[in-house]
Each structure stands twice: as C-alpha cells, then as structure tokens.
Design an enzyme around this catalytic site. Sequence first.
Site, PDB file in Angstrom:
ATOM      1  N   ILE A  36       0.817  -1.223   0.000  1.00  0.00           N
ATOM      2  CA  ILE A  36       0.000   0.000   0.000  1.00  0.00           C
ATOM      3  C   ILE A  36       0.849   1.270   0.000  1.00  0.00           C
ATOM      4  CG2 ILE A  36      -2.014  -1.088   1.061  1.00  0.00           C
ATOM      5  CD1 ILE A  36      -1.176   0.297   3.712  1.00  0.00           C
ATOM      6  N   ASN A  92      13.075  -8.380   5.971  1.00  0.00           N
ATOM      7  CA  ASN A  92      13.644  -7.837   7.199  1.00  0.00           C
ATOM      8  C   ASN A  92      13.230  -8.712   8.378  1.00  0.00           C
ATOM      9  OD1 ASN A  92      14.610  -5.497   5.787  1.00  0.00           O
ATOM     10  ND2 ASN A  92      12.521  -4.742   5.794  1.00  0.00           N
ATOM     11  N   GLU A 100       8.681  -4.335  10.281  1.00  0.00           N
ATOM     12  CA  GLU A 100       7.517  -3.593  10.738  1.00  0.00           C
ATOM     13  C   GLU A 100       6.326  -4.473  11.069  1.00  0.00           C
ATOM     14  OE1 GLU A 100       6.700  -0.490   7.916  1.00  0.00           O
ATOM     15  OE2 GLU A 100       8.660   0.427   8.195  1.00  0.00           O
ATOM     16  N   VAL A 101       6.192  -5.613  10.394  1.00  0.00           N
ATOM     17  CA  VAL A 101       5.081  -6.523  10.646  1.00  0.00           C
ATOM     18  C   VAL A 101       5.666  -7.864  11.066  1.00  0.00           C
ATOM     19  CG1 VAL A 101       3.053  -7.673   9.674  1.00  0.00           C
ATOM     20  CG2 VAL A 101       3.638  -5.356   8.944  1.00  0.00           C
ATOM     21  N   HIS A 105       7.613 -11.895   5.502  1.00  0.00           N
ATOM     22  CA  HIS A 105       7.180 -11.380   4.209  1.00  0.00           C
ATOM     23  C   HIS A 105       8.392 -10.994   3.385  1.00  0.00           C
ATOM     24  CE1 HIS A 105       7.319  -7.918   6.970  1.00  0.00           C
ATOM     25  NE2 HIS A 105       7.509  -7.131   5.917  1.00  0.00           N
TER      26      HIS A 105
END
Length: 121
Positions: A36, A92, A100-101, A105
Amino acid sequence: MSFEYDDQNIFAKILRGEIPNQTVFESEHALAFNDINPAAPVHVLVIPKGPYVSMDHFCQQAKADEIEGFMRAVGEVCKIVDVEGGFRVISNAREDAVQEVPHLHFHVIGGRPLGPILTKV
C-alpha cells in the site's frame, strides 16, 4: 530462539479476510499482494499462509511443502509483474533490520533502477 507469533498482526488479518488487499497471486501456501506504500513501480509483498515471524522461524519450523510453495510463489510473482529488467527480494527480520510486521514477508521490488542495497559504514 523462541518465536512468538502475534495473530493480530496486519498480515494475519489480511489472510483471514478481515482487511482487503490487491491480490497479485495466491496459492495453497502463499499470498502476494501490492504494497500500500510502494517504494518502486513494482512492490509486491509475498507472505506464507502459516504463522511464521521471520525467515529463520520459517526455515526451522515450516514443512517442506510450505517452504517449496512459498518460494515458488515468489517466482510466480516475478513472472506476473514482469521484472525482467531487474528486481530485489528483501526480507527484514526483527528490530535491527526494521521489521515492521511480525509475519514473514518478502518484498519483491522493481520497475526502476534500485541503486545500492546498503550504504557502507
């Protein structure tokens, strides 16, 4: 190392259908969708459907068919988004890498020259 998966993270919610996404590819073991907040003209996130926090967690605990299915999904995404000019796959893990999540991913990024991956210290 202990891995604690937070099933309330945004990618878990996307997998459950609670948050919409722009799906690029889906298989039994993976979901790929447009980022996004893209960093390049092509910026697709590829996530496994299983509850894995990071690549090391995935490699240590996923079954062989999950690993194969996830990696093949990355290849399919590269074919679908046509990154023949070049691309980067980034994952990461944890705080120092600015994850971040907390769900494994891969960022498939391309569509323009990307420059160096890291600046030298």
